[in-house]
Design an enzyme around this catalytic site. Structure first.
Site, PDB file in Angstrom:
ATOM      1  N   LYS A  95       0.988  -0.971  -0.320  1.00  0.00           N
ATOM      2  CA  LYS A  95       0.010   0.399  -0.135  1.00  0.00           C
ATOM      3  C   LYS A  95       1.465   1.201   0.287  1.00  0.00           C
ATOM      4  O   LYS A  95       0.223   2.319  -0.994  1.00  0.00           O
ATOM      5  CB  LYS A  95      -1.038   0.053   1.494  1.00  0.00           C
ATOM      6  CG  LYS A  95      -2.472  -1.220   0.699  1.00  0.00           C
ATOM      7  CD  LYS A  95      -2.919  -1.033   2.033  1.00  0.00           C
ATOM      8  CE  LYS A  95      -4.570  -1.899   1.174  1.00  0.00           C
ATOM      9  NZ  LYS A  95      -5.841  -1.573   1.946  1.00  0.00           N
ATOM     10  N   LYS A 121      -4.586  -9.329  -6.854  1.00  0.00           N
ATOM     11  CA  LYS A 121      -6.279  -9.812  -5.492  1.00  0.00           C
ATOM     12  C   LYS A 121      -7.122  -8.265  -6.307  1.00  0.00           C
ATOM     13  O   LYS A 121      -6.873  -7.804  -6.631  1.00  0.00           O
ATOM     14  CB  LYS A 121      -5.777  -9.812  -4.147  1.00  0.00           C
ATOM     15  CG  LYS A 121      -6.184  -8.770  -3.541  1.00  0.00           C
ATOM     16  CD  LYS A 121      -5.962  -8.872  -2.115  1.00  0.00           C
ATOM     17  CE  LYS A 121      -6.121  -7.503  -1.413  1.00  0.00           C
ATOM     18  NZ  LYS A 121      -6.866  -7.748  -0.402  1.00  0.00           N
ATOM     19  N   LYS A 165     -10.368  -2.618  -3.589  1.00  0.00           N
ATOM     20  CA  LYS A 165     -11.217  -2.172  -3.727  1.00  0.00           C
ATOM     21  C   LYS A 165     -11.037  -1.164  -4.277  1.00  0.00           C
ATOM     22  O   LYS A 165     -11.313   0.277  -4.791  1.00  0.00           O
ATOM     23  CB  LYS A 165     -12.067  -1.556  -2.312  1.00  0.00           C
ATOM     24  CG  LYS A 165     -12.623  -2.375  -1.636  1.00  0.00           C
ATOM     25  CD  LYS A 165     -12.383  -1.454  -0.259  1.00  0.00           C
ATOM     26  CE  LYS A 165     -13.276  -2.697   0.834  1.00  0.00           C
ATOM     27  NZ  LYS A 165     -12.624  -2.774   1.920  1.00  0.00           N
TER      28      LYS A 165
HETATM   29  N1  AQP Z   1      -9.304 -10.405  -2.889  1.00  0.00           N
HETATM   30  C1  AQP Z   1     -10.503 -10.823  -1.750  1.00  0.00           C
HETATM   31  N2  AQP Z   1     -10.611 -11.879  -2.255  1.00  0.00           N
HETATM   32  C2  AQP Z   1     -10.656 -12.265  -0.887  1.00  0.00           C
HETATM   33  N3  AQP Z   1     -10.763 -11.957   0.521  1.00  0.00           N
HETATM   34  C3  AQP Z   1     -10.922 -10.465   0.276  1.00  0.00           C
HETATM   35  N4  AQP Z   1     -10.798 -10.015   1.114  1.00  0.00           N
HETATM   36  C4  AQP Z   1      -9.950  -8.586   0.137  1.00  0.00           C
HETATM   37  N5  AQP Z   1     -10.710  -8.476  -0.565  1.00  0.00           N
HETATM   38  C5  AQP Z   1      -9.819  -9.930  -1.158  1.00  0.00           C
HETATM   39  C6  AQP Z   1     -11.092 -10.203   2.471  1.00  0.00           C
HETATM   40  O1  AQP Z   1     -12.118  -8.437   2.411  1.00  0.00           O
HETATM   41  C7  AQP Z   1     -11.976  -8.921   3.919  1.00  0.00           C
HETATM   42  C8  AQP Z   1     -12.147  -6.858   4.413  1.00  0.00           C
HETATM   43  O2  AQP Z   1     -11.231  -6.245   3.446  1.00  0.00           O
HETATM   44  P1  AQP Z   1     -11.272  -5.069   3.947  1.00  0.00           P
HETATM   45  O3  AQP Z   1     -11.959  -4.027   3.385  1.00  0.00           O
HETATM   46  O4  AQP Z   1     -10.608  -4.611   5.064  1.00  0.00           O
HETATM   47  O5  AQP Z   1      -9.576  -4.611   3.329  1.00  0.00           O
HETATM   48  P2  AQP Z   1      -8.438  -4.900   2.413  1.00  0.00           P
HETATM   49  O6  AQP Z   1      -8.367  -6.617   2.153  1.00  0.00           O
HETATM   50  O7  AQP Z   1      -7.454  -3.730   1.793  1.00  0.00           O
HETATM   51  O8  AQP Z   1      -9.642  -4.695   0.880  1.00  0.00           O
HETATM   52  P3  AQP Z   1      -9.251  -4.251  -0.264  1.00  0.00           P
HETATM   53  O9  AQP Z   1     -10.523  -4.577  -1.100  1.00  0.00           O
HETATM   54  O10 AQP Z   1      -8.125  -4.984  -0.588  1.00  0.00           O
HETATM   55  O11 AQP Z   1      -9.412  -2.907  -0.683  1.00  0.00           O
HETATM   56  P4  AQP Z   1      -8.103  -2.435  -0.994  1.00  0.00           P
HETATM   57  O12 AQP Z   1      -7.743  -1.666  -2.567  1.00  0.00           O
HETATM   58  O13 AQP Z   1      -7.550  -0.730  -0.201  1.00  0.00           O
HETATM   59  O14 AQP Z   1      -6.077  -2.759  -1.140  1.00  0.00           O
HETATM   60  C9  AQP Z   1     -10.749  -9.416   4.814  1.00  0.00           C
HETATM   61  O15 AQP Z   1     -11.344 -10.578   5.864  1.00  0.00           O
HETATM   62  C10 AQP Z   1     -10.756  -9.030   3.675  1.00  0.00           C
HETATM   63  O16 AQP Z   1      -9.016 -10.809   3.859  1.00  0.00           O
END
Ligand code: AQP
Length: 332
Positions: free
Chosen positions: A111, A194, A197
């Site tokens: 990040k 992966k 968001k």
């Molecule tokens: N691609 C994914 N596959 C499976 N599980 C996922 N999670 C996130 N992306 C995937 C799971 O969703 C939960 C919440 O995630 P979060 O919003 O707290 O944080 P994150 O992992 O940072 O989500 P993003 O979508 O990947 O956001 P950005 O783009 O900001 O990095 C967690 O249990 C996570 O494991």
């Protein structure tokens, strides 16, 4: 009863990965655990959030929890900033965790990227706050996607070091719960990244609020390879995009990858993508509609979050007070 804690960041664009990797599992665990599900707004501001959008996204995640089937009366849904114990315990953990531990966290590296000097201090200590989230409730199990495994190991290290340093058996060693056929859903545009968001491409992810047309368009445009679908799971290994789509189908249809391949082996992607579209629309459509209905009444969502925060606080505050006593804070 065993207690679950997990959270989702209100950072917009809630997607299929969040659903299959986390939220859907949250729903399934309700029968066997006491569940505390948190919209982690303190985590969200570790990167810039527009205040108005943060409020809307907080309600959106709460709505997604409920629309997916979490019962806010039997369990707890709340947003993190309403319970001060998270931030207060995180400070203690900032003083327990070692810099060397944080330096190994791959999420920070990803990040912060190349502009590490410009990342917020909050982003760096994010895992300490996550440990506080979990341990403020003495949670025994945490359902997450695979990407959060390293942070959970750090939470165990923090619990262990706190217990050791103060000679107590106070914080439990939490177990991750990572299960299902889609613990790591990949981008629809790139099978090596992966689904996320923050990906600038809308076509990389299926959002939970996407309508049937948007879902169909995104699956139609999903990257594939020129070969028909294979007969065995082993053959998927060298084909990340095919593996991802098969994995999504398997998770949505509650089957194994092998069972999905048994149905589609030898089929061209066009036929498989049509079946996947129908399945995704059938499974996600009702959730998206229910989210829209709930978000149309923000006052009611706010009421549920307030009620959840009151109940969460009743659990977390005594744990924080005990931790403060153990540390030696004087509270006459
Ligand atoms: N691609 C994914 N596959 C499976 N599980 C996922 N999670 C996130 N992306 C995937 C799971 O969703 C939960 C919440 O995630 P979060 O919003 O707290 O944080 P994150 O992992 O940072 O989500 P993003 O979508 O990947 O956001 P950005 O783009 O900001 O990095 C967690 O249990 C996570 O494991």
């Amino acid at each position: 009863m065993k207690r679950i804690f997990s959270g989702v960041q209100p950072t917009g664009n809630l997607h299929l990965g969040n659903y299959l990797g986390a939220i859907r599992n949250f729903v399934r665990l309700q029968e066997d655990y006491e569940c505390i599900y948190c919209v982690v707004d303190l985590h969200a501001i570790t990167v810039w959030q527009d205040p108005k959008e943060l409020r809307a996204s907080t309600r959106e995640v709460a709505a997604a929890f409920m629309a997916a089937g979490i019962d806010a009366r039997r369990h707890i849904i709340f947003n993190q900033s309403q319970v001060p114990a998270h931030a207060e315990l995180a400070w203690i953990f900032n003083c327990v965790a070692r810099l060397g531990w944080l330096n190994r966290m791959t999420q920070f590296k990803e990040k912060a990227g190349k502009d590490r000097e410009n990342a917020s201090a909050g982003l760096y200590v994010y895992p300490n706050l996550m440990a506080a989230d979990i341990l403020a409730y003495h949670a025994t199990h945490v359902p997450v996607g695979e990407d959060q495994k390293q942070h959970l190991e750090l939470a165990r290290d923090i619990a262990q070091k706190f217990n050791h340093d103060f000679g107590v058996e106070f914080f439990p060693l939490t177990e991750p719960l990572i299960f299902g056929e889609a613990t790591r859903v990949m981008s629809l545009r790139d099978g090596s990244k992966k689904m996320s968001k923050s990906d600038p491409s809308e076509f990389s992810r299926i959002n939970l609020t996407d309508d049937a047309d948007a879902i169909a368009q995104k699956i139609r445009r999903a990257k594939t390879d020129p070969h028909p679908l294979p007969h065995t799971v082993a053959e998927l290994e060298a084909r990340p995009e095919a593996d991802n789509l098969i994995g999504i189908h398997a998770a949505l249809s509650d089957r194994t990858r092998a069972a999905v391949l048994a149905e589609f082996a030898g089929a061209p992607f066009a036929r498989f993508k049509q079946a996947l579209t129908d399945l995704a629309v059938a499974k996600l459509g009702p959730i998206g509609q229910e989210m829209q209905r709930l978000m149309a009444d923000p006052a009611e969502v706010d009421r549920i979050l307030r009620d959840g925060a009151r109940r969460a606080n009743a659990i977390a505050e005594p744990v924080l007070r005990q931790a403060q006593d153990i540390v030696g804070f004087l509270r006459p």
